[in-house]
Design a protein around this motif. Structure first.
Motif, PDB file in Angstrom:
ATOM      1  N   VAL A   1       0.869  -1.172   0.000  1.00 64.74           N
ATOM      2  CA  VAL A   1       0.000   0.000   0.000  1.00 64.74           C
ATOM      3  C   VAL A   1       0.908   1.225   0.000  1.00 64.74           C
ATOM      4  N   SER A   2       0.692   2.088  -0.954  1.00 62.14           N
ATOM      5  CA  SER A   2       1.554   3.259  -1.114  1.00 62.14           C
ATOM      6  C   SER A   2       0.675   4.495  -1.290  1.00 62.14           C
ATOM      7  N   PRO A   3       0.280   5.135  -0.193  1.00 65.94           N
ATOM      8  CA  PRO A   3      -0.628   6.281  -0.288  1.00 65.94           C
ATOM      9  C   PRO A   3      -0.083   7.393  -1.183  1.00 65.94           C
ATOM     10  N   LEU A   4      -0.965   7.979  -1.975  1.00 63.70           N
ATOM     11  CA  LEU A   4      -0.589   9.129  -2.807  1.00 63.70           C
ATOM     12  C   LEU A   4      -0.935  10.398  -2.041  1.00 63.70           C
ATOM     13  N   VAL A   5       0.068  11.235  -1.874  1.00 64.15           N
ATOM     14  CA  VAL A   5      -0.057  12.456  -1.081  1.00 64.15           C
ATOM     15  C   VAL A   5       0.549  13.623  -1.874  1.00 64.15           C
ATOM     16  N   ILE A   6       0.752  14.746  -1.209  1.00 68.30           N
ATOM     17  CA  ILE A   6       1.347  15.916  -1.854  1.00 68.30           C
ATOM     18  C   ILE A   6       2.787  16.077  -1.372  1.00 68.30           C
ATOM     19  N   ALA A   7       3.703  16.199  -2.307  1.00 73.77           N
ATOM     20  CA  ALA A   7       5.111  16.448  -1.989  1.00 73.77           C
ATOM     21  C   ALA A   7       5.440  17.908  -2.271  1.00 73.77           C
ATOM     22  N   TYR A   8       6.346  18.457  -1.465  1.00 70.38           N
ATOM     23  CA  TYR A   8       6.802  19.825  -1.733  1.00 70.38           C
ATOM     24  C   TYR A   8       8.299  19.934  -1.454  1.00 70.38           C
ATOM     25  N   ASN A   9       8.975  20.806  -2.175  1.00 70.48           N
ATOM     26  CA  ASN A   9      10.413  21.020  -1.983  1.00 70.48           C
ATOM     27  C   ASN A   9      10.618  21.940  -0.789  1.00 70.48           C
ATOM     28  N   THR A  10      11.275  21.445   0.240  1.00 71.44           N
ATOM     29  CA  THR A  10      11.395  22.195   1.485  1.00 71.44           C
ATOM     30  C   THR A  10      12.363  23.373   1.402  1.00 71.44           C
ATOM     31  N   LYS A  11      13.175  23.424   0.355  1.00 71.62           N
ATOM     32  CA  LYS A  11      14.049  24.579   0.164  1.00 71.62           C
ATOM     33  C   LYS A  11      13.328  25.722  -0.544  1.00 71.62           C
ATOM     34  N   LEU A  12      12.281  25.367  -1.282  1.00 74.65           N
ATOM     35  CA  LEU A  12      11.576  26.364  -2.085  1.00 74.65           C
ATOM     36  C   LEU A  12      10.218  26.746  -1.505  1.00 74.65           C
ATOM     37  N   VAL A  13       9.686  25.901  -0.638  1.00 75.95           N
ATOM     38  CA  VAL A  13       8.344  26.108  -0.084  1.00 75.95           C
ATOM     39  C   VAL A  13       8.368  25.791   1.414  1.00 75.95           C
ATOM     40  N   THR A  14       7.782  26.650   2.221  1.00 77.29           N
ATOM     41  CA  THR A  14       7.653  26.337   3.641  1.00 77.29           C
ATOM     42  C   THR A  14       6.441  25.437   3.851  1.00 77.29           C
ATOM     43  N   GLU A  15       6.399  24.779   4.991  1.00 77.32           N
ATOM     44  CA  GLU A  15       5.252  23.919   5.277  1.00 77.32           C
ATOM     45  C   GLU A  15       3.958  24.735   5.333  1.00 77.32           C
ATOM     46  N   ALA A  16       4.054  25.956   5.837  1.00 72.97           N
ATOM     47  CA  ALA A  16       2.872  26.813   5.914  1.00 72.97           C
ATOM     48  C   ALA A  16       2.358  27.195   4.529  1.00 72.97           C
ATOM     49  N   GLU A  17       3.279  27.358   3.577  1.00 74.74           N
ATOM     50  CA  GLU A  17       2.899  27.744   2.216  1.00 74.74           C
ATOM     51  C   GLU A  17       2.397  26.564   1.393  1.00 74.74           C
ATOM     52  N   ALA A  18       2.788  25.365   1.750  1.00 76.60           N
ATOM     53  CA  ALA A  18       2.487  24.178   0.949  1.00 76.60           C
ATOM     54  C   ALA A  18       0.983  23.932   0.857  1.00 76.60           C
ATOM     55  N   PRO A  19       0.523  23.301  -0.229  1.00 77.38           N
ATOM     56  CA  PRO A  19      -0.899  22.978  -0.369  1.00 77.38           C
ATOM     57  C   PRO A  19      -1.358  22.085   0.778  1.00 77.38           C
ATOM     58  N   LYS A  20      -2.569  22.302   1.240  1.00 78.43           N
ATOM     59  CA  LYS A  20      -3.108  21.500   2.338  1.00 78.43           C
ATOM     60  C   LYS A  20      -4.105  20.452   1.860  1.00 78.43           C
ATOM     61  N   ASN A  21      -4.641  20.646   0.653  1.00 74.84           N
ATOM     62  CA  ASN A  21      -5.558  19.666   0.086  1.00 74.84           C
ATOM     63  C   ASN A  21      -5.378  19.668  -1.427  1.00 74.84           C
TER      64      ASN A  21
END
Length: 349
Positions: A147-167
């Motif tokens: 089982v390999s859930p599909l989620v959202i990935a973000y580049n931590t050098k270019l995007v902060t966690e607060a800025e990243a998509p939430k849904n």
């Protein structure tokens, strides 16, 4: 802190090799019978879209270490490519693959209905996580192999966690124009299921809005992950294990967002072909996929182990700790052709 083990494609750490050889003396009677027959066949050929090539090679390495004298050949491609190759072999009555692993269990149902699959219940089924075992075919034509859930990935050098998509709908925000990466439902089984899920949740308007952000579209679901890891894109649809293993083990600047509207949970499935050239080796390999070696190998790479009692990797969230959604097998088969056609029309690819 737990120490991670690095596996090089096709190679196995020496201590696991020794453990595998020692384990040969502890085989059950049924396993020993399969092993003896598999040695006469010589090898197994595994068609797989479930994992990366490197990871699949590592699995084969563990198999060969435990079952000396039985080769393991990996043929890895995206889900639809593997499926079409197998369909062509069936039509030509010249099956080359012994078994197939895919992230789209709808493909398995189609093959079952065509009479192309062998019925087999591996001994190791009894030790599976019950919830994962329940996702498999009730008549034992295929097993759950991951089982390999599909989620959202973000580049931590270019995007902060607060800025990243939430849904998922956040991916349509104009601020991500030219910065989104997704896979293609005509090539990746798991992307096909994700496309169905998004259409079910939000209608096709979801993809019309995504298209305006000019996403980078790859074939495999892993392509988006790679683009974010390299910094070529800021956010992407990606498999959770790849994100976690890269960020924790390899220190790649990539983070994970568990979408509030639900991570897609596509069960990977493995089945043996009815006309497999090496049927005993295939049965031995399928049983091995549910054994302790693969469960531990999965856990060390931030994948969910299939075997009960194997602890998750440090920092990995239990499946029941975040929202997940799945697509029923029959719905996937029914809806996939329509969303594939709409996808091509919308994105021109």
């Amino acid at each position: 802190m737990k120490h991670a083990i690095t596996y090089v494609a096709g190679l196995v750490p020496a201590f696991l090799l020794a453990a595998g050889l020692a384990g040969a003396a502890e085989m059950t009677a049924g396993e020993k019978q399969l092993y003896d027959a598999a040695k006469k066949e010589g090898s197994v050929t595994w068609y797989v879209s479930q994992t990366t090539t490197e990871f699949a090679d590592g699995m084969c390495g563990l198999f060969k270490a435990k079952y000396a004298g039985v080769g393991c050949n990996v043929v890895r491609a995206s889900g639809q490519v593997i499926f079409q190759r197998l369909v062509q072999e069936l039509q030509a009555k010249a099956v080359q693959g012994d078994l197939m692993s895919t992230n789209d269990d709808g493909q398995m149902l189609q093959l079952k209905e065509q009479g192309a699959l062998a019925q087999f219940a591996p001994e190791n089924l009894k030790d599976m996580v019950p919830e994962l075992r329940a996702l498999a075919d009730k008549e034992n034509y295929w097993i759950t192999s991951g089982v390999s859930p599909l989620v959202i990935a973000y580049n931590t050098k270019l995007v902060t966690e607060a800025e990243a998509p939430k849904n998922w709908t956040d991916l349509a925000d104009p601020k991500w124009k030219g910065q989104v990466a997704i896979g293609h439902p005509s090539f990746s089984g798991s992307v096909g299921l994700w496309t169905i899920l998004m259409n079910d949740l939000y209608g096709w308007d979801f993809f019309t809005k995504i298209e305006k952000n000019k996403p980078q579209i790859g074939r495999s679901v892993a392509d988006g992950h790679n683009l974010v890891a390299s910094g070529e894109r800021k956010v992407a649809l990606a498999p959770l294990p790849l994100i976690l293993s890269d960020s924790i083990l390899k220190k790649v600047p990539i983070g994970v967002i568990y979408p509030t509207d639900g991570a897609l949970l596509p069960p990977s499935a493995t089945a043996i072909m009815k006309d497999a050239p090496h049927p005993n080796a295939a049965r031995l390999f399928e049983n091995f996929l549910l054994g302790p070696e693969i469960a531990e190998y999965f856990a060390k790479d931030y994948r969910y182990p299939l075997r009960a009692g194997v602890p998750l990797a440090e920092g990995m969230r239990p499946l029941n700790s975040y929202k997940t959604k799945s697509i029923a097998t029959a719905d996937g088969i029914k809806k996939l052709p329509e969303v594939q056609e709409k996808f091509r029309d919308t994105f021109g690819i």
